[in-house]
Design a protein around this motif. Structure first.
Motif, PDB file in Angstrom:
ATOM      1  N   ASN A 634       0.833  -1.209   0.000  1.00  0.00           N
ATOM      2  CA  ASN A 634       0.000   0.000   0.000  1.00  0.00           C
ATOM      3  C   ASN A 634       0.865   1.256   0.000  1.00  0.00           C
ATOM      4  N   PRO A 635       1.558   1.524  -1.097  1.00  0.00           N
ATOM      5  CA  PRO A 635       2.414   2.707  -1.162  1.00  0.00           C
ATOM      6  C   PRO A 635       1.583   3.986  -1.107  1.00  0.00           C
ATOM      7  N   VAL A 636       2.172   5.046  -0.571  1.00  0.00           N
ATOM      8  CA  VAL A 636       1.494   6.338  -0.493  1.00  0.00           C
ATOM      9  C   VAL A 636       1.717   7.079  -1.811  1.00  0.00           C
ATOM     10  N   LYS A 637       0.659   7.188  -2.584  1.00  0.00           N
ATOM     11  CA  LYS A 637       0.720   7.902  -3.856  1.00  0.00           C
ATOM     12  C   LYS A 637      -0.027   9.224  -3.684  1.00  0.00           C
ATOM     13  N   TRP A 638       0.705  10.286  -3.443  1.00  0.00           N
ATOM     14  CA  TRP A 638       0.094  11.603  -3.244  1.00  0.00           C
ATOM     15  C   TRP A 638      -0.128  12.200  -4.628  1.00  0.00           C
ATOM     16  N   MET A 639      -1.333  12.028  -5.135  1.00  0.00           N
ATOM     17  CA  MET A 639      -1.621  12.340  -6.528  1.00  0.00           C
ATOM     18  C   MET A 639      -3.114  12.566  -6.701  1.00  0.00           C
ATOM     19  N   PHE A 640      -3.474  13.098  -7.843  1.00  0.00           N
ATOM     20  CA  PHE A 640      -4.892  13.133  -8.209  1.00  0.00           C
ATOM     21  C   PHE A 640      -5.008  13.175  -9.727  1.00  0.00           C
ATOM     22  N   THR A 641      -6.160  12.714 -10.212  1.00  0.00           N
ATOM     23  CA  THR A 641      -6.508  12.775 -11.630  1.00  0.00           C
ATOM     24  C   THR A 641      -7.901  13.356 -11.749  1.00  0.00           C
ATOM     25  N   ALA A 642      -8.086  14.297 -12.652  1.00  0.00           N
ATOM     26  CA  ALA A 642      -9.413  14.829 -12.953  1.00  0.00           C
ATOM     27  C   ALA A 642      -9.400  15.373 -14.370  1.00  0.00           C
ATOM     28  N   VAL A 643     -10.259  14.840 -15.237  1.00  0.00           N
ATOM     29  CA  VAL A 643     -10.338  15.302 -16.617  1.00  0.00           C
ATOM     30  C   VAL A 643     -11.720  14.978 -17.168  1.00  0.00           C
ATOM     31  N   LEU A 644     -12.306  15.907 -17.885  1.00  0.00           N
ATOM     32  CA  LEU A 644     -13.621  15.726 -18.495  1.00  0.00           C
ATOM     33  C   LEU A 644     -13.489  14.901 -19.764  1.00  0.00           C
ATOM     34  N   VAL A 645     -14.316  13.857 -19.874  1.00  0.00           N
ATOM     35  CA  VAL A 645     -14.216  12.928 -21.002  1.00  0.00           C
ATOM     36  C   VAL A 645     -15.604  12.607 -21.540  1.00  0.00           C
ATOM     37  N   GLU A 646     -15.618  12.025 -22.731  1.00  0.00           N
ATOM     38  CA  GLU A 646     -16.848  11.495 -23.308  1.00  0.00           C
ATOM     39  C   GLU A 646     -16.511  10.236 -24.088  1.00  0.00           C
ATOM     40  N   GLU A 647     -17.504   9.399 -24.318  1.00  0.00           N
ATOM     41  CA  GLU A 647     -17.271   8.115 -24.965  1.00  0.00           C
ATOM     42  C   GLU A 647     -16.832   8.298 -26.409  1.00  0.00           C
ATOM     43  N   ASP A 648     -15.955   7.394 -26.830  1.00  0.00           N
ATOM     44  CA  ASP A 648     -15.449   7.411 -28.197  1.00  0.00           C
ATOM     45  C   ASP A 648     -15.174   5.969 -28.614  1.00  0.00           C
ATOM     46  N   GLY A 649     -16.241   5.223 -28.893  1.00  0.00           N
ATOM     47  CA  GLY A 649     -16.098   3.809 -29.232  1.00  0.00           C
ATOM     48  C   GLY A 649     -15.605   3.001 -28.046  1.00  0.00           C
ATOM     49  N   GLU A 650     -14.536   2.261 -28.232  1.00  0.00           N
ATOM     50  CA  GLU A 650     -13.943   1.442 -27.175  1.00  0.00           C
ATOM     51  C   GLU A 650     -13.360   2.311 -26.060  1.00  0.00           C
ATOM     52  N   ASN A 651     -12.994   3.537 -26.405  1.00  0.00           N
ATOM     53  CA  ASN A 651     -12.232   4.376 -25.487  1.00  0.00           C
ATOM     54  C   ASN A 651     -12.996   5.635 -25.082  1.00  0.00           C
ATOM     55  N   MET A 652     -12.300   6.492 -24.365  1.00  0.00           N
ATOM     56  CA  MET A 652     -12.791   7.816 -24.031  1.00  0.00           C
ATOM     57  C   MET A 652     -11.949   8.840 -24.793  1.00  0.00           C
ATOM     58  N   LYS A 653     -12.543  10.003 -25.017  1.00  0.00           N
ATOM     59  CA  LYS A 653     -11.791  11.128 -25.556  1.00  0.00           C
ATOM     60  C   LYS A 653     -12.069  12.351 -24.696  1.00  0.00           C
ATOM     61  N   ALA A 654     -11.168  13.315 -24.750  1.00  0.00           N
ATOM     62  CA  ALA A 654     -11.352  14.531 -23.969  1.00  0.00           C
ATOM     63  C   ALA A 654     -12.535  15.314 -24.516  1.00  0.00           C
ATOM     64  N   MET A 655     -13.324  15.887 -23.625  1.00  0.00           N
ATOM     65  CA  MET A 655     -14.413  16.743 -24.067  1.00  0.00           C
ATOM     66  C   MET A 655     -13.836  18.000 -24.712  1.00  0.00           C
ATOM     67  N   GLU A 656     -14.529  18.476 -25.749  1.00  0.00           N
ATOM     68  CA  GLU A 656     -14.095  19.698 -26.418  1.00  0.00           C
ATOM     69  C   GLU A 656     -14.524  20.899 -25.583  1.00  0.00           C
ATOM     70  N   VAL A 657     -13.752  21.188 -24.565  1.00  0.00           N
ATOM     71  CA  VAL A 657     -13.991  22.329 -23.690  1.00  0.00           C
ATOM     72  C   VAL A 657     -12.698  23.116 -23.580  1.00  0.00           C
ATOM     73  N   LYS A 658     -12.830  24.322 -23.054  1.00  0.00           N
ATOM     74  CA  LYS A 658     -11.672  25.194 -22.897  1.00  0.00           C
ATOM     75  C   LYS A 658     -11.315  25.297 -21.422  1.00  0.00           C
ATOM     76  N   TYR A 659     -10.090  24.877 -21.073  1.00  0.00           N
ATOM     77  CA  TYR A 659      -9.584  25.066 -19.713  1.00  0.00           C
ATOM     78  C   TYR A 659      -8.933  26.440 -19.627  1.00  0.00           C
ATOM     79  N   GLU A 660      -9.223  27.157 -18.575  1.00  0.00           N
ATOM     80  CA  GLU A 660      -8.665  28.483 -18.397  1.00  0.00           C
ATOM     81  C   GLU A 660      -7.143  28.414 -18.294  1.00  0.00           C
ATOM     82  N   GLU A 661      -6.482  29.299 -19.012  1.00  0.00           N
ATOM     83  CA  GLU A 661      -5.015  29.322 -18.981  1.00  0.00           C
ATOM     84  C   GLU A 661      -4.520  30.339 -17.963  1.00  0.00           C
TER      85      GLU A 661
END
Length: 661
Positions: A634-661
């Motif tokens: 049980n290693p300590v992985k100090w991390m996070f994942t968050a990304v908006l996605v939508e279905e694309d056949g077998e896989n997911m693809k990123a939603m066509e949205v604009k992230y603030e720069e």
């Protein structure tokens, strides 16, 4: 009222400009790996207009491959046409590995492929295959290409989890397309011995196997796989791991490998192997074992070398002779002058988060050098799925094999990389960011072209911007609340920009690979915020994770009602996003219990609702951590994942949205 109109219009304009800046397809075909030298021209070769083929007789089989894939794309073979495709051996100057070099010229009247050897011709054909898209026109170009490293490999552990020949062959086809040339097959383990021995058939009896009982490769099947690889200029490197990882051997024979009787049996197996298979290399493992018989590995290596084969072994590992090639696997291992090395440090895909994997491999400096030589052969990415899987397909769903394979193809062929291992994409405007972003465009282009029906757990992440706070001292209270989650006004909060879908604050292999915090401190809480423009109210998927479980250790499943055991949280527009109803909530980790939904990449994304309003949606992440000490499982992985996605056949693809720069 005017402000309410202007803000959405401004947001839509930004989104339009962004879509122009990052189109789905590139102006020129995306090539992976990118050739060492390439010059595009304004000409093109129209394959539907008819062409003849001129070739050296010894290249007939390779030329037929070219003819076949051109016809698949609408090409018309016309023997009398003056428009010509030439495939021939000739002189191609290359500073490295000329045996794999090629030169490719495309203009309106000809395609000319020249190489020093048939292997070089094969490499050039893979580039030509990628140049031919759906337009029936091959873009004009002048390419001179060669690899930076001699060994560019993929390893699968079929000892623990069996994979069928058709399943392996499909992966080998992709290896060939991306110019990988070493297929390392780990055949024996504590779980099972998976290669037939006619002298010792007891080794593959079903009752000696603790998984996939009765599943092994006959000698004919292994020969079939060797031939399949050889036809694609891939060298198969089999591994018979010894004297460690040999519990299956002990169950089958009733003796320890390092005993007198055990050595006699192993020598018989090796004699049979060397006499049966015409292979250049044999991997003897030698790692993670207490050597009780110092004569064991030297005698086994001598036997293999007597048959004209080169021995490979893990390093650090047992007392193999200096004539053996060393495969580096621990981060502290370094190449040794005068001893050939193959790099697998930080290249274990079973430990990689998908987004981390592409970044880390793209930045990897193979054997700690930019280009290869006699002491620095190259590297092998490895898939050690120690944990039982529910099916062989799960190996590709739960490990980022295909995204990593493309990143590795680029790095191993092109050379270079960063001095320090890192999971960081780089900040906007930096050279490392620009290099990664350019590669990511090509990778996603290939995902769309070749992997629509294959597991490919990766979406665009170079456009994601987070504002991350400095760590707050939580005093060991992981539930403690701090200002960033109490207000939307961050104007007085000190933050820095971080790019990416997965953010490692502190990598569990600290200090390398590096995470985003230079000096991570235990008992800290960090907040991250991203703002996302949506021009309409709509449903979306959200990949969320806080502990991407490695597929090797027996890690515990998340507790019920929580994302992890660190009290991590995520909000969208001020609404707390609840974790999934875990299939095995609170399950104590066990190597024989397959993972099912613990990773975001192999479960359905969380459903969320994007608001229109002013157009901006706020994603807020809270990532606390206590101590960093932990056990292997049980290693300590100090991390996070968050990304908006939508279905694309077998896989997911990123939603066509604009992230603030």
């Amino acid at each position: 009222m005017k402000k309410e109109v202007i803000k959405p219009l401004a947001g839509m304009l930004l989104l339009l400009l962004w879509s122009i800046r990052y189109p789905n397809a590139q102006a020129q075909p995306a090539l992976i790996p990118q050739p060492q030298q390439i010059e595009w021209t304004k000409e093109s070769f129209q394959i539907h207009a008819g062409y003849s083929i001129r070739l050296d007789p010894e290249l007939n089989q390779l030329a037929e491959q070219a003819k076949a894939f051109l016809q698949e794309k609408g090409g018309t073979f016309s023997p009398k046409s003056t428009r010509q495709i030439t495939v021939k051996l000739g002189k191609v100057e290359a500073p490295l590995y000329p045996e794999e070099a090629y030169r490719l010229l495309v203009d309106s009247e000809r395609i000319e492929l020249v190489a020093n050897t048939p292997h070089g011709i094969f490499n050039g054909l893979q580039t030509l295959r990628q140049l031919v898209r759906e337009s029936e026109a091959v873009p004009g170009c002048r390419i001179t290409d060669y690899p930076a490293f001699a060994w560019r490999g993929l390893m699968h552990d079929v000892g623990r989890n069996f994979q069928s020949l058709p399943f392996l062959k499909k992966q080998i086809e992709f290896m060939a397309l991306y110019k990988l040339n070493i297929f390392h097959l780990h055949l024996t383990e504590d779980v099972a011995w998976r290669l037939e021995s006619k002298r010792h058939p007891e080794l593959t009896r079903p009752e000696t196997m603790t998984r996939d009982a009765g599943q092994y490769y006959t000698q004919l099947e292994l020969q079939e796989l060797i031939d399949f690889c050889r036809a694609r200029y891939i060298t198969l490197v089999p591994e018979l791991d010894m004297p460690g990882h040999s519990a299956a051997f002990r169950r089958a024979t009733g003796v320890e490998m390092q005993s007198v009787e055990g050595m006699k049996i192993v020598k018989g197996v090796l004699e049979e192997f060397c006499q049966t298979f015409d292979l250049k290399y044999l991997h003897l493992g030698g790692d993670e074992v207490k050597i009780t018989n110092t004569a064991f590995l030297p005698e086994m290596a001598a036997l293999v070398e007597k048959h004209g084969k080169k021995v490979i072994g893990w390093y650090p590992g047992g007392n193999l002779p200096k004539t053996a090639i060393r495969q580096l696997w621990m981060g502290s291992a370094r190449p040794t002058k005068g001893i050939p090395s193959v790099d697998s440090r930080y290249l274990y895909l079973n430990h990689h988060d998908p987004f981390e994997s592409v970044v880390e491999i793209f930045n990897h400096k193979t054997c700690s050098v930019s280009t290869g030589d006699a002491d620095h052969l190259g590297g092998i990415i490895c898939v050690w799925n120690d944990r039982r899987v529910a099916s062989q397909e799960a190996i590709l769903r739960q490990n980022p094999v295909y995204p990593a394979l493309l990143a590795w193809s680029e790095r191993a062929w092109r050379g270079g990389g960063q001095v320090r291992e890192t999971t960081r994409i780089g900040t906007s405007g930096s050279e490392e960011f620009g290099n990664f972003q350019e590669f990511e465009h090509r990778l996603l282009d290939h995902k769309k072209l070749y992997f629509q029906d294959k597991p490919f757990p990766y979406v665009r992440q170079s456009n994601i911007r987070w504002r991350i706070t400095e760590p707050y001292d939580n005093g060991g209270d992981l539930a403690r609340t701090f200002t960033p989650e109490l207000t939307d006004d961050w104007s007085e909060i000190r933050t820095s920009e971080v790019v990416g879908a997965t953010v490692y604050l502190r990598h569990w292999w600290f200090p390398e690979p590096t995470g985003w915090l230079e000096k991570p401190v235990a008992n800290s809480t960090v907040y991250a915020r991203a703002r996302v423009w949506s021009d309409a109210e709509r449903d979306a998927g959200l990949w969320v994770g806080f502990n991407n479980l490695s597929r090797s250790p027996a890690t515990d499943s998340p507790p019920p009602g929580a994302w992890d055991n660190r009290m991590s949280k995520v909000w969208l527009n001020g609404t707390l996003i609840e974790p999934p109803r875990w299939a095995r909530a609170g399950q104590k980790g066990h190597a024989e219990i397959p993972l099912v939904d613990e990773g975001y990449e192999y479960r359905a994304p969380i459903r969320v609702r994007l608001q229109r309003g002013w157009g901006w949606n706020r994603i807020l992440v809270k990532a606390p951590v206590g101590g960093f000490r932990s056990d292997w499982q049980n290693p300590v992985k100090w991390m996070f994942t968050a990304v908006l996605v939508e279905e694309d056949g077998e896989n997911m693809k990123a939603m066509e949205v604009k992230y603030e720069e």
